[in-house]
Design a protein around this motif. Structure first.
Motif, PDB file in Angstrom:
ATOM      1  N   TYR A 169      27.984  48.199  53.058  1.00  9.76           N
ATOM      2  CA  TYR A 169      29.000  47.507  53.118  1.00  9.76           C
ATOM      3  C   TYR A 169      28.441  46.339  51.999  1.00  9.76           C
ATOM      4  CZ  TYR A 169      31.745  43.274  54.042  1.00  9.76           C
ATOM      5  OH  TYR A 169      32.578  42.099  53.953  1.00  9.76           O
ATOM      6  N   LEU A 170      27.271  45.889  52.068  1.00 10.15           N
ATOM      7  CA  LEU A 170      26.768  44.604  51.073  1.00 10.15           C
ATOM      8  C   LEU A 170      26.764  45.452  49.731  1.00 10.15           C
ATOM      9  CD1 LEU A 170      24.284  42.907  53.651  1.00 10.15           C
ATOM     10  CD2 LEU A 170      26.678  42.205  52.912  1.00 10.15           C
ATOM     11  N   ASP A 171      26.482  46.625  49.703  1.00 12.03           N
ATOM     12  CA  ASP A 171      26.205  47.219  48.180  1.00 12.03           C
ATOM     13  C   ASP A 171      27.402  47.583  47.650  1.00 12.03           C
ATOM     14  OD1 ASP A 171      23.336  46.724  48.187  1.00 12.03           O
ATOM     15  OD2 ASP A 171      22.920  48.757  49.027  1.00 12.03           O
ATOM     16  N   SER A 172      28.700  47.610  48.471  1.00  8.37           N
ATOM     17  CA  SER A 172      29.789  47.777  47.895  1.00  8.37           C
ATOM     18  C   SER A 172      30.659  46.637  47.038  1.00  8.37           C
ATOM     19  CB  SER A 172      30.860  48.117  49.098  1.00  8.37           C
ATOM     20  OG  SER A 172      31.309  46.841  49.815  1.00  8.37           O
TER      21      SER A 172
ATOM     22  N   HIS B 205      29.490  42.643  47.450  1.00  6.68           N
ATOM     23  CA  HIS B 205      29.176  41.804  46.243  1.00  6.68           C
ATOM     24  C   HIS B 205      30.093  40.849  46.097  1.00  6.68           C
ATOM     25  CE1 HIS B 205      26.058  44.017  44.803  1.00  6.68           C
ATOM     26  NE2 HIS B 205      26.557  44.962  44.843  1.00  6.68           N
ATOM     27  N   MET B 206      31.253  40.823  46.331  1.00 10.54           N
ATOM     28  CA  MET B 206      32.248  39.780  46.434  1.00 10.54           C
ATOM     29  C   MET B 206      31.981  38.584  47.584  1.00 10.54           C
ATOM     30  SD  MET B 206      35.919  41.100  45.870  1.00 10.54           S
ATOM     31  CE  MET B 206      35.968  42.879  45.533  1.00 10.54           C
ATOM     32  N   LEU B 207      31.620  39.126  48.441  1.00  8.24           N
ATOM     33  CA  LEU B 207      31.083  38.252  49.824  1.00  8.24           C
ATOM     34  C   LEU B 207      29.884  37.530  49.098  1.00  8.24           C
ATOM     35  CD1 LEU B 207      31.726  37.752  52.889  1.00  8.24           C
ATOM     36  CD2 LEU B 207      29.849  39.121  53.288  1.00  8.24           C
ATOM     37  N   ARG B 208      28.994  38.107  48.566  1.00  8.31           N
ATOM     38  CA  ARG B 208      27.711  37.453  48.166  1.00  8.31           C
ATOM     39  C   ARG B 208      27.897  36.453  46.985  1.00  8.31           C
ATOM     40  NH1 ARG B 208      23.315  42.331  48.068  1.00  8.31           N
ATOM     41  NH2 ARG B 208      22.650  42.086  50.186  1.00  8.31           N
ATOM     42  N   ALA B 209      28.890  36.647  46.403  1.00  9.79           N
ATOM     43  CA  ALA B 209      29.555  35.943  45.095  1.00  9.79           C
ATOM     44  C   ALA B 209      29.857  34.636  45.594  1.00  9.79           C
ATOM     45  CB  ALA B 209      30.498  36.843  44.182  1.00  9.79           C
ATOM     46  N   MET B 210      30.678  34.466  46.953  1.00  6.90           N
ATOM     47  CA  MET B 210      31.035  33.299  47.368  1.00  6.90           C
ATOM     48  C   MET B 210      29.903  32.190  47.452  1.00  6.90           C
ATOM     49  SD  MET B 210      33.577  34.489  50.378  1.00  6.90           S
ATOM     50  CE  MET B 210      33.875  32.729  50.477  1.00  6.90           C
ATOM     51  N   LYS B 211      28.724  32.718  47.879  1.00  7.11           N
ATOM     52  CA  LYS B 211      27.660  31.726  47.830  1.00  7.11           C
ATOM     53  C   LYS B 211      27.369  30.957  46.587  1.00  7.11           C
ATOM     54  CE  LYS B 211      23.131  30.917  50.028  1.00  7.11           C
ATOM     55  NZ  LYS B 211      22.050  31.507  50.589  1.00  7.11           N
ATOM     56  N   SER B 212      27.137  31.808  45.641  1.00  2.21           N
ATOM     57  CA  SER B 212      26.812  31.268  44.209  1.00  2.21           C
ATOM     58  C   SER B 212      28.118  30.617  43.547  1.00  2.21           C
ATOM     59  CB  SER B 212      26.162  32.372  43.533  1.00  2.21           C
ATOM     60  OG  SER B 212      27.130  33.584  43.494  1.00  2.21           O
ATOM     61  N   ASN B 213      29.138  31.279  43.528  1.00  2.00           N
ATOM     62  CA  ASN B 213      30.456  30.509  42.806  1.00  2.00           C
ATOM     63  C   ASN B 213      31.828  31.015  43.496  1.00  2.00           C
ATOM     64  OD1 ASN B 213      32.104  29.022  41.411  1.00  2.00           O
ATOM     65  ND2 ASN B 213      30.626  28.862  39.484  1.00  2.00           N
ATOM     66  N   GLU B 214      32.248  30.497  44.125  1.00  2.00           N
ATOM     67  CA  GLU B 214      33.448  30.942  44.960  1.00  2.00           C
ATOM     68  C   GLU B 214      34.780  30.695  43.960  1.00  2.00           C
ATOM     69  OE1 GLU B 214      34.394  29.187  48.722  1.00  2.00           O
ATOM     70  OE2 GLU B 214      36.455  29.838  48.600  1.00  2.00           O
ATOM     71  N   THR B 215      34.677  29.753  43.090  1.00  2.00           N
ATOM     72  CA  THR B 215      35.737  29.566  42.228  1.00  2.00           C
ATOM     73  C   THR B 215      35.837  30.728  40.951  1.00  2.00           C
ATOM     74  OG1 THR B 215      35.471  27.166  42.618  1.00  2.00           O
ATOM     75  CG2 THR B 215      37.070  27.777  40.977  1.00  2.00           C
ATOM     76  N   ARG B 216      34.770  31.015  40.565  1.00  4.18           N
ATOM     77  CA  ARG B 216      34.749  32.069  39.648  1.00  4.18           C
ATOM     78  C   ARG B 216      35.399  33.360  40.215  1.00  4.18           C
ATOM     79  NH1 ARG B 216      28.839  31.751  36.976  1.00  4.18           N
ATOM     80  NH2 ARG B 216      28.961  29.586  36.014  1.00  4.18           N
ATOM     81  N   LEU B 217      34.951  33.683  41.632  1.00  5.18           N
ATOM     82  CA  LEU B 217      35.340  34.907  42.274  1.00  5.18           C
ATOM     83  C   LEU B 217      36.851  34.721  42.191  1.00  5.18           C
ATOM     84  CD1 LEU B 217      34.653  37.071  44.240  1.00  5.18           C
ATOM     85  CD2 LEU B 217      35.069  35.711  46.119  1.00  5.18           C
ATOM     86  N   GLU B 218      37.500  33.554  42.250  1.00  2.00           N
ATOM     87  CA  GLU B 218      39.089  33.714  42.351  1.00  2.00           C
ATOM     88  C   GLU B 218      39.546  33.501  40.842  1.00  2.00           C
ATOM     89  OE1 GLU B 218      40.420  30.426  44.820  1.00  2.00           O
ATOM     90  OE2 GLU B 218      40.225  31.703  46.510  1.00  2.00           O
ATOM     91  N   TYR B 219      38.709  33.336  39.824  1.00  2.00           N
ATOM     92  CA  TYR B 219      39.229  33.578  38.469  1.00  2.00           C
ATOM     93  C   TYR B 219      39.427  34.894  38.222  1.00  2.00           C
ATOM     94  CZ  TYR B 219      38.362  28.731  37.027  1.00  2.00           C
ATOM     95  OH  TYR B 219      38.458  27.241  36.884  1.00  2.00           O
ATOM     96  N   LEU B 220      38.613  35.637  38.835  1.00  2.00           N
ATOM     97  CA  LEU B 220      38.583  37.123  38.725  1.00  2.00           C
ATOM     98  C   LEU B 220      39.736  37.996  39.460  1.00  2.00           C
ATOM     99  CD1 LEU B 220      34.770  38.002  39.084  1.00  2.00           C
ATOM    100  CD2 LEU B 220      36.144  37.947  36.986  1.00  2.00           C
TER     101      LEU B 220
END
Lengths: 319, 299
Positions: free
Chosen positions: A180-183, A187-202
């Motif tokens: 799951y973590l490699d899916s 990766h999106m879950l991990r992206a939340m830690k570094s920058n959630e807003t960028r995740l939403e931009y995507l």
């Protein structure tokens, strides 16, 4: 980065699972110890999952308690039972509970996420304490020894049965969480830690990503709780008290939150310290665990798994 | 519910709210300045209570009136020694690191203190009601109540509330604390020793928790686990109010104290549920608390 780091840990995980399968055959008292380690490791796997997104739940014991009480209620009101039935009950009820609570808490981050989880879990805890008629209050409910696929076992045989059931689930859960973590979703879950807003931009919904992670972690908590209730043959409100949640977060940090195996490494260390400290220094095991935790945080903040990494590669900037 | 019970509930609620306020305001103050949720806060409360009971049991044979300074002394000793130790040796190495680690190290401190408490004072309940018995009972609308609980406790809570307000808004030291809270880097640049501000704030916050415990000790029996119960309760109050909100904490403590007291008289089994249910309801609607300010989402 991935290939070089994960491989030795995967080997360590395989070695660990093999040891927990074989070692109890030689020392009978280890069967229950390892079963507990594996069961708690499954719960902590859920905490590690949320840590990937940078969120700490200080109330995850509520799912642990949900799983435990699912088995206990079946035994109390319907009677008998089967390990697999209990696991399905615990898994389904904690997943549903996780979905309901999750719909609310995924709107919050960091301290408020932790606090709201804490509040929900304390509501559950006080209900378990006070609905005496159904839950026996603080005394808890005894969980009678269940069968497996229609077979029943002597207590001596049963400790091995539950050990291997726990082991099988732990291996499956470990593999599934790692996948799951490699899916992309992981990766999106991990992206939340570094920058959630960028995740939403995507174009992703951070809430939905977190909700999926949250429900999975609730499921893991419920399964682990069911197993522990079967192993210890009791479910008490203590299962859902906030110190239990703290213990799970503690184990996750102890093992290292960066990798799924950290959950089991931490659980193994925690239960061993507790097992031996309780045997030799009956009144001070909590003290010793506290000191161990402080030493780990101050000198190895990435946990047991992180200790290895520190020599392997220089710390990347920030955290 | 007749009027006598209603008055009793109100008085109970007020005296309980006063204690809860003292503990929560310490937690809130520490969070406001250091951005740390101090899980060991409940242990400081329990240690304050136990040490106060030990002091007052020891000094009561000499003169019962000396038990009051003993309560105060116990809370300062715990605040300075335990609070000081936690900030200096546990939290200080972690500033600027992951928030989770700060939370956890105070959790470790909680585990250690909880265990020490059992080792030092045992598991048998301890009673030290001397200070409660010294003050006369008073009659409120025909209901008898100890003046320790209806006058002294709320009095100390109000003095703390107004004292803190005055200290933070009118004194230089208070201005320095607020400056560090607003912007640590800028305040360091103009020559403020932020490290020292953190230390003092933590000691003050810890002393309030211990004072809450010390003042509670005459009114209740001291048992293991009282610290663990208090920490979530003060969390609940501080979070419901909005972390770092001093006046809000007072109002929320009063609200929770009164609701709880009425629930005890009407539906005793749901007593423990009250604060958490209120917290869930409030946070769902206002995640930053009743009195907290909306935080702008950072990009």
């Amino acid at each position: 980065m991935m290939a070089g780091r994960i491989k030795p840990i995967t080997i360590a995980a395989i070695v660990f699972f093999l040891v927990s399968a074989v070692a109890p055959l030689f020392v009978a008292s280890w069967a229950t110890l390892f079963a507990l380690i594996l069961a708690k490791g499954i719960v902590v796997l859920g905490i590690v999952l949320l840590l990937q997104a940078g969120q700490v739940s200080f109330g995850h014991a509520m799912f642990f308690a949900t799983g435990a009480y699912a088995a206990a209620f079946w035994g109390k009101f319907i009677g008998g039972g089967d390990i697999l039935l209990f696991l399905v009950l615990g898994g389904v009820s904690s997943t549903m509970f996780g979905l309901i609570v999750g719909l609310f808490v995924v709107r919050y981050r960091e301290i408020f996420f932790g606090m709201l989880n804490l509040a929900f879990s304390m509501v559950l805890w006080s209900l378990l304490e006070k609905m005496f008629h159904y839950t026996n209050g603080a005394d808890g409910i005894r969980v009678a020894r269940p069968g497996l696929l229609g077979l029943s076992f002597t207590p001596e045989a049963f400790q091995y049965v539950i050990l291997y059931v726990s082991l099988a689930i732990a291996v499956i859960a470990f593999y599934a969480v790692q996948r799951y973590l490699d899916s992309p979703l992981g990766h999106m879950l991990r992206a939340m830690k570094s920058n959630e807003t960028r995740l939403e931009y995507l174009g992703m919904s951070a809430r939905r990503v977190l909700l999926i992670g949250y429900v999975i972690s609730a499921l893991l908590g419920g399964i682990g709780g069911t197993l522990v209730a079967i192993i210890q043959q009791i479910a008490t409100p203590e299962f859902g008290f906030w110190t239990k949640s703290g213990e799970f977060v503690f184990i996750a940090i102890l093992g290292g939150g960066a990798h799924a195996f950290g959950a089991f490494a931490g659980a193994a260390m925690f239960e061993c310290v507790r097992f031996y400290a309780a045997a030799h220094l009956a009144d001070s095991w909590q003290l010793i665990l506290g000191v161990v935790l402080i030493v780990i945080i101050l000198y190895a903040p990435n946990g047991l798994i992180g200790l290895r990494q520190r020599y392997g590669q220089a710390r990347q900037g920030g955290h | 519910m007749n009027s006598t019970l209603a008055i009793l509930a109100v008085l109970d609620g007020i005296s309980y709210a006063a204690l809860v306020f003292l503990v929560s305001v310490g937690l809130s103050l520490i969070f406001g300045v250091l951005r740390v949720v101090n899980v060991a806060h409940g242990s400081l409360y329990a240690f304050g209570a136990y040490l106060a009971a030990t002091f007052s049991l020891a000094i009561a044979p000499i003169s019962p009136w000396l038990t009051y300074p003993a309560l105060l002394a116990a809370s300062i000793v715990i605040g300075v020694v335990c609070g000081g130790f936690i900030e200096r040796f546990l939290l200080r190495p972690l500033y600027g690191r992951d928030d989770v680690l700060q939370l956890l190290i105070t959790f470790a401190a909680f585990m250690i203190m909880d265990n020490l408490q059992r080792l030092i004072w045992g598991v048998q309940p301890i009673f030290a009601a001397e200070p409660l018995k010294l003050l006369p009972n008073i009659s409120v609308f025909g209901v008898n109540y100890t003046s320790y609980q209806v006058l002294l406790l709320p009095g100390v809570a109000l003095a703390t509330l107004f004292g803190l307000r005055y200290f933070l808004r009118k004194t230089l030291a208070g201005a320095v604390i607020l400056a560090v809270t607003e912007d640590r880097e800028a305040s360091t640049a103009i020559g403020i020793d932020a490290q020292r501000v953190y230390f003092l704030t933590f000691v003050i916050g810890a002393s309030f928790a211990a004072l809450g415990g010390a003042l509670a000790s005459p009114t209740t029996s001291l048992v293991p686990g009282m610290g663990a119960d208090m920490i979530v309760l003060s969390f609940a109050v501080a979070a419901t109010a909005g972390l770092g909100q001093i006046e809000g904490t007072a109002l929320t403590a009063l609200m929770i104290g009164l609701t709880r007291a009425f629930v005890i008289y009407l539906q005793p089994e749901f007593e423990v549920l009250v604060p958490y249910l209120l917290m869930v309801l409030v946070l769902l609607v206002r995640p930053f608390g009743l009195f907290g300010a909306v935080q702008v989402r950072k990009i």
